[in-house]
Design a protein around this motif. Structure first.
Motif, short mmCIF file in Angstrom:
data_model
loop_
_atom_site.label_atom_id
_atom_site.label_comp_id
_atom_site.label_asym_id
_atom_site.label_seq_id
_atom_site.Cartn_x
_atom_site.Cartn_y
_atom_site.Cartn_z
N PRO A 167 0.80 -1.22 0.00
CA PRO A 167 0.00 0.00 0.00
C PRO A 167 0.83 1.27 0.00
N THR A 168 2.16 1.13 0.01
CA THR A 168 3.02 2.29 0.17
C THR A 168 3.26 3.02 -1.14
N LEU A 169 3.81 4.22 -1.04
CA LEU A 169 4.16 5.00 -2.22
C LEU A 169 5.15 4.21 -3.08
N LYS A 170 5.09 4.39 -4.39
CA LYS A 170 5.98 3.66 -5.28
C LYS A 170 7.31 4.37 -5.50
N THR A 171 7.39 5.62 -5.08
CA THR A 171 8.67 6.34 -5.09
C THR A 171 8.86 6.98 -3.72
N THR A 172 10.11 7.13 -3.33
CA THR A 172 10.43 7.71 -2.03
C THR A 172 10.79 9.18 -2.18
N PRO A 173 10.07 10.09 -1.52
CA PRO A 173 10.44 11.50 -1.57
C PRO A 173 11.68 11.76 -0.71
N ALA A 174 12.73 12.25 -1.34
CA ALA A 174 14.00 12.41 -0.64
C ALA A 174 14.69 13.70 -1.10
N PHE A 175 15.90 13.90 -0.61
CA PHE A 175 16.77 14.96 -1.08
C PHE A 175 18.05 14.34 -1.63
N ASP A 176 18.72 15.06 -2.52
CA ASP A 176 19.97 14.54 -3.08
C ASP A 176 21.07 14.57 -2.02
N ASN A 188 8.91 14.42 3.26
CA ASN A 188 7.61 14.86 3.76
C ASN A 188 7.49 14.78 5.27
N GLY A 189 8.57 14.32 5.91
CA GLY A 189 8.55 14.24 7.37
C GLY A 189 8.05 12.94 7.94
N THR A 190 7.81 11.92 7.10
CA THR A 190 7.36 10.61 7.58
C THR A 190 8.55 9.81 8.08
N ILE A 191 8.43 9.19 9.24
CA ILE A 191 9.59 8.52 9.84
C ILE A 191 9.99 7.28 9.05
N LEU A 192 11.30 7.01 9.07
CA LEU A 192 11.90 5.90 8.34
C LEU A 192 12.64 4.99 9.31
N TRP A 193 12.91 3.75 8.87
CA TRP A 193 13.66 2.88 9.76
C TRP A 193 15.17 3.01 9.61
N SER A 194 15.62 3.72 8.61
CA SER A 194 17.05 3.97 8.52
C SER A 194 17.31 5.24 7.72
N SER A 195 17.01 5.20 6.42
CA SER A 195 17.17 6.38 5.59
C SER A 195 16.33 6.20 4.33
N THR A 196 16.26 7.24 3.52
CA THR A 196 15.44 7.18 2.31
C THR A 196 15.97 6.21 1.28
N ILE A 197 17.23 5.82 1.38
CA ILE A 197 17.79 4.97 0.33
C ILE A 197 17.33 3.52 0.45
N HIS A 198 16.95 3.07 1.65
CA HIS A 198 16.53 1.68 1.82
C HIS A 198 15.20 1.45 1.12
N GLY A 199 15.19 0.48 0.23
CA GLY A 199 14.00 0.20 -0.56
C GLY A 199 14.10 0.73 -1.98
N ALA A 200 15.02 1.66 -2.24
CA ALA A 200 15.22 2.11 -3.62
C ALA A 200 15.81 0.96 -4.43
#
Length: 333
Positions: free
Chosen positions: A123-132, A243-255
């Motif tokens: 059910p999650t977003l198919k892309t992760t909103p992140a910063f470079d 977007n401020g949603t908490i992650l279990w490590s960083s935005t790169i996990h799951g990419a």
């Protein structure tokens, strides 16, 4: 001539009957949809494992998921009919090691969604909103619901079997980061426990966001199930996406362009404490088999078959089918 019409009571009865029929049909429709989603997920895993076989045939080794090079998904793109993506992707080179999948030159490519690495039940977003890498430029990372197994969590194995693993590595080898370039790579022949008894690629859905048992997403650092390290799994300090949603490590996990390989863990019943058991499947998406399919999580075995592992699977069996050459003989699973 007088025209017949429904009375208010008759209309209410008809509406009530329609509501009951919808209530009866909806669960059936949901079950059919989930069955189709699970079949698509299984097919994705089969395609990915077979792509690894094709890669091994062409290169003499398996993709290298954990190194200074490109992710295993990047490496098998030509074998899942996605080779065109590589025209806009600058691969890793020891001559230019500062260029990675996160470099701006690869931003467009890594934002692309790949259906073959997406489970439709997620059910999650198919892309992760992140910063470079500068932390200022908004970017998107196309997500994957699958990961490559690099072996077992040693403590989880010891807790399950009572002894440390002699060889805890998975089909892709240990998590060894090549300091000066790519490591040599492994082959399917390394699975002396049998390719049908060795997990190659499994579901780890929902990343990089935090999910624990029963499909529960942790959205607050004050949630009593959010237990930080060192006693729990989650970061002690705030880690969030753009977007401020908490992650279990960083935005790169799951990419999908990230290395996407983990040592498989076990959890407590809630799914927030690692290495303790007895919860094995769909407990936590922090380096574990995790899906949004009811009661099962799918894995692609090294022989190309796909198995649906039950949530009740024992820790001993999970650890046994994760190692490739440790000599265990797993029961039926």
């Amino acid at each position: 001539m007088r025209r017949n019409a429904f009375t208010l009571i008759e209309l209410l009865v008809v509406i009530a009957i329609i509501a009951i029929l919808i209530g009866l049909l909806l669960p059936a429709v949901q079950k059919i949809r989930e069955a189709a989603n699970r079949m698509k997920c299984s097919n994705n895993l089969k395609q990915l494992v077979l792509a690894c076989h094709s890669y091994e045939s062409a290169m003499g080794r398996l993709p290298i998921p954990y190194s200074t090079g490109d992710s295993w998904v990047v490496q098998v793109l030509p074998y899942v009919e996605q080779g065109n993506l590589l025209t806009g992707y600058t691969k890793y080179s020891p001559a230019a090691p500062t260029i990675t999948w996160q470099s701006s030159v690869n931003a467009t490519a890594v934002a692309t969604r790949l259906s073959v690495v997406e489970c439709p039940s997620s059910p999650t977003l198919k892309t992760t909103p992140a910063f470079d890498l500068t932390g200022t430029v908004p970017v998107e990372y196309g997500r994957s619901d699958y990961f490559a197994s690099s072996g077992v969590n040693a403590t989880a194995y010891t807790n399950a079997w009572g002894v440390a693993p002699g060889d805890g590595s998975g089909i892709f080898g240990n998590q060894i980061n090549g300091a000066t370039g790519l490591v040599s790579g492994e082959t399917f022949a390394g699975a002396t426990d049998g390719t049908s008894n060795t997990i190659a690629i499994g579901e780890c859905s929902g990343r990089p966001w935090v999910y624990i048992a029963n499909g529960k997403q942790l959205t607050s650092f004050t949630d009593p199930n959010y237990i930080a390290t060192p006693t729990g799994l989650f970061p002690a300090s705030a880690v969030t996406d753009r977007n401020g949603t908490i992650l279990w490590s960083s935005t790169i996990h799951g990419a999908w362009a990230h290395n996407n390989t983990y040592n498989i863990n076990t959890f407590n019943a809630i799914g927030n404490i690692g290495t303790t058991g007895p919860c094995t499947v769909n407990c936590s998406n922090v380096r574990g088999i995790y899906s949004f399919h009811p009661s099962v999580g799918n894995v692609g075995m090294a022989d190309g078959s796909v198995r649906s592992l039950r949530s009740s699977l024992s820790p001993k069996i999970l650890m046994a089918i994760t190692t490739r050459s440790n000599g265990e003989v797993p029961d039926n699973f």
